[in-house]
Scaffold this motif. Structure first.
Motif, PDB file in Angstrom:
ATOM      1  N   ASP A 106      48.898  45.063  34.101  1.00 42.51           N
ATOM      2  CA  ASP A 106      47.674  45.737  33.677  1.00 42.51           C
ATOM      3  C   ASP A 106      46.538  45.122  34.483  1.00 42.51           C
ATOM      4  O   ASP A 106      46.124  43.990  34.240  1.00 42.51           O
ATOM      5  CB  ASP A 106      47.445  45.536  32.183  1.00 42.51           C
ATOM      6  CG  ASP A 106      46.166  46.191  31.691  1.00 42.51           C
ATOM      7  OD1 ASP A 106      45.385  46.706  32.524  1.00 42.51           O
ATOM      8  OD2 ASP A 106      45.935  46.177  30.469  1.00 42.51           O
ATOM      9  N   GLN A 107      46.016  45.856  35.452  1.00 42.30           N
ATOM     10  CA  GLN A 107      45.045  45.285  36.371  1.00 42.30           C
ATOM     11  C   GLN A 107      43.634  45.222  35.818  1.00 42.30           C
ATOM     12  O   GLN A 107      42.716  44.774  36.500  1.00 42.30           O
ATOM     13  CB  GLN A 107      45.103  46.020  37.711  1.00 42.30           C
ATOM     14  CG  GLN A 107      46.417  45.756  38.413  1.00 42.30           C
ATOM     15  CD  GLN A 107      46.517  46.338  39.804  1.00 42.30           C
ATOM     16  OE1 GLN A 107      47.424  47.101  40.070  1.00 42.30           O
ATOM     17  NE2 GLN A 107      45.600  45.996  40.696  1.00 42.30           N
ATOM     18  N   SER A 111      44.989  38.009  33.249  1.00 38.79           N
ATOM     19  CA  SER A 111      46.136  37.250  32.754  1.00 38.79           C
ATOM     20  C   SER A 111      47.429  38.021  33.007  1.00 38.79           C
ATOM     21  O   SER A 111      48.487  37.422  33.261  1.00 38.79           O
ATOM     22  CB  SER A 111      45.981  36.941  31.260  1.00 38.79           C
ATOM     23  OG  SER A 111      46.069  38.124  30.469  1.00 38.79           O
ATOM     24  N   SER A 112      47.355  39.344  32.964  1.00 33.33           N
ATOM     25  CA  SER A 112      48.513  40.179  33.256  1.00 33.33           C
ATOM     26  C   SER A 112      48.879  40.106  34.736  1.00 33.33           C
ATOM     27  O   SER A 112      50.058  40.115  35.101  1.00 33.33           O
ATOM     28  CB  SER A 112      48.232  41.632  32.845  1.00 33.33           C
ATOM     29  OG  SER A 112      49.340  42.463  33.129  1.00 33.33           O
ATOM     30  N   VAL A 113      47.866  40.020  35.598  1.00 33.79           N
ATOM     31  CA  VAL A 113      48.120  39.865  37.034  1.00 33.79           C
ATOM     32  C   VAL A 113      48.843  38.553  37.295  1.00 33.79           C
ATOM     33  O   VAL A 113      49.814  38.491  38.059  1.00 33.79           O
ATOM     34  CB  VAL A 113      46.797  39.921  37.831  1.00 33.79           C
ATOM     35  CG1 VAL A 113      47.049  39.682  39.320  1.00 33.79           C
ATOM     36  CG2 VAL A 113      46.106  41.270  37.626  1.00 33.79           C
ATOM     37  N   ARG A 114      48.401  37.503  36.648  1.00 36.45           N
ATOM     38  CA  ARG A 114      49.044  36.197  36.826  1.00 36.45           C
ATOM     39  C   ARG A 114      50.492  36.232  36.339  1.00 36.45           C
ATOM     40  O   ARG A 114      51.391  35.672  36.969  1.00 36.45           O
ATOM     41  CB  ARG A 114      48.248  35.123  36.075  1.00 36.45           C
ATOM     42  CG  ARG A 114      46.863  34.860  36.662  1.00 36.45           C
ATOM     43  CD  ARG A 114      46.174  33.679  35.974  1.00 36.45           C
ATOM     44  NE  ARG A 114      44.882  33.410  36.592  1.00 36.45           N
ATOM     45  CZ  ARG A 114      43.728  33.907  36.189  1.00 36.45           C
ATOM     46  NH1 ARG A 114      43.702  34.738  35.136  1.00 36.45           N
ATOM     47  NH2 ARG A 114      42.608  33.620  36.813  1.00 36.45           N
ATOM     48  N   ALA A 115      50.717  36.877  35.210  1.00 37.05           N
ATOM     49  CA  ALA A 115      52.075  36.968  34.662  1.00 37.05           C
ATOM     50  C   ALA A 115      52.978  37.771  35.587  1.00 37.05           C
ATOM     51  O   ALA A 115      54.150  37.427  35.786  1.00 37.05           O
ATOM     52  CB  ALA A 115      52.035  37.594  33.271  1.00 37.05           C
ATOM     53  N   CYS A 116      52.443  38.847  36.155  1.00 30.05           N
ATOM     54  CA  CYS A 116      53.226  39.682  37.063  1.00 30.05           C
ATOM     55  C   CYS A 116      53.604  38.908  38.320  1.00 30.05           C
ATOM     56  O   CYS A 116      54.751  38.969  38.784  1.00 30.05           O
ATOM     57  CB  CYS A 116      52.431  40.936  37.425  1.00 30.05           C
ATOM     58  SG  CYS A 116      53.303  42.053  38.555  1.00 30.05           S
ATOM     59  N   ALA A 117      52.648  38.191  38.886  1.00 30.09           N
ATOM     60  CA  ALA A 117      52.928  37.396  40.087  1.00 30.09           C
ATOM     61  C   ALA A 117      53.996  36.342  39.800  1.00 30.09           C
ATOM     62  O   ALA A 117      54.890  36.098  40.625  1.00 30.09           O
ATOM     63  CB  ALA A 117      51.652  36.740  40.585  1.00 30.09           C
TER      64      ALA A 117
END
Length: 356
Positions: A106-107, A111-117
């Motif tokens: 979810d951009q 925090s979602s970007v960090r989790a995705c990475a």
């Protein structure tokens, strides 16, 4: 005399001729598709050793970009906020091929970007091409002018630029480590001709000043930021085998835009000149694909692409659909300032990351 006959042609490269006014005839005309580029480059099933990461693959040209890049045999990771929507857009046969993997991101939430990475790094030790494709416009009509991300940033700037900026920072070491002498790693930022709506407002990136918010200006600012980021990547990492490119995919009907400005899209499609410039989704993804795979671009960066070609500056008398980038699209001082401000906004220091 038409406007197009007064201005110099702004594109160069093997596909440039197909973009000339006399060859334009709207979606599915002679302009190249992403699939054609893969075939022209001789890359069908030739990239089994490479990994590609594409953001925003649930709608627009995202699914088609995934389909085309999967033709290379590369392992493709795609992100979406709505995974069920992405699965439906991509289709079972592609997802069952073993070449394509979906990740939640979810951009609007860093925090979602960090989790995705972090999840990507668990699944792949390699990354050759990062295509920052996801993008949105909040509401050009200003019906809801105060939209913000979950971290408090103006929605378009936070989503279109900051989330991708953070993603790059979190994966830059993998991109650098994956670069080889025969194929340097690439970051492809999908910008828009909308960057020409106005220059980046470095003194008011979130449009916090009272009475300053205007939807299209905020969208244009976020799209200029996409270009600045790519240019800065080239300057920082080009000599180390990691290159940054930005692009305009062309005019196509995107659900993310359509939900807010259907009236404007309908009006544009009634104008003959604009009709001729519109492209299909298969053509829209071509410039991203060109940036990702073209041998003509090997070892190059800091370029703005359109029509699967390298674009020059838009002529002073060019109109809204004319090819080319705005006069403010290349500005080293502002690119560096944006980089530093963006680092503060996302709470990272690239120098510290590189030292780890």
């Amino acid at each position: 005399m038409s406007l197009i006959s007064k201005v110099p042609f702004q594109l160069s490269g093997r596909y440039a001729e197909h973009n000339k006014w006399e060859n334009l005839n709207g979606p599915s005309d002679s302009r190249v598709t992403g699939k054609q580029i893969i075939e022209d480059e001789g890359l069908v099933d030739a990239w089994s050793d490479k990994v590609v990461f594409i953001t925003g693959v649930s709608s627009g040209m995202g699914p088609e970009t995934v389909r085309v890049m999967a033709l290379t045999g590369a392992t493709v990771f795609g992100t979406a906020r709505n995974l069920e929507k992405a699965k439906k857009a991509l289709g079972a046969s592609l997802l069952d091929s073993g070449r394509v993997h979906l990740l939640f991101m979810d951009q609007t939430d860093l925090s979602s970007v960090r989790a995705c990475a972090a999840e990507f790094r668990k699944q792949s030790p390699k990354l050759n091409v990062l295509i920052n494709n996801a993008g949105l416009t909040s509401d050009p009509g200003n019906v809801h002018p105060e939209q913000r991300t979950q971290d408090g940033f103006e929605l378009q700037f936070g989503t279109n630029h900051l989330s991708h900026f953070l993603l790059f920072h979190l994966l830059s070491d993998v991109l650098l480590a994956s670069s080889t002498p025969s194929f340097h790693s690439r970051v492809i930022n999908v910008s828009s001709s909308g960057h020409r709506y106005g220059p980046l407002r470095l003194d008011d990136l979130n449009f916090d000043s009272a009475g300053t918010y205007e939807g299209w200006a905020a969208y244009g600012s976020s799209k200029t930021a996409n270009i600045y980021m790519a240019n800065a990547i080239e300057r920082r990492y080009g000599a180390r085998g990691l290159h940054g490119l930005s692009l305009n995919p062309g005019s196509f009907v995107s659900p993310n835009l359509q939900q807010h400005c259907q009236e404007s899209i309908d009006a544009a499609q009634e104008v003959d000149r604009m009709q001729k410039y519109f492209v299909s989704l298969e053509q829209a993804c071509a410039t991203s694909v060109y940036g990702a795979v073209s041998k003509d671009l090997e070892g190059k960066g800091g370029l703005y692409l359109e029509g699967a070609s390298v674009a020059g500056p838009v002529p002073e008398d060019g109109d809204a659909v004319e090819y080319g980038y705005a006069m403010w699209a290349f500005d080293e001082g502002k690119e560096e300032q944006l980089w530093r401000v963006s680092e503060r906004m996302i709470g990272v220091d690239q120098r510290q990351l590189e030292a780890q």
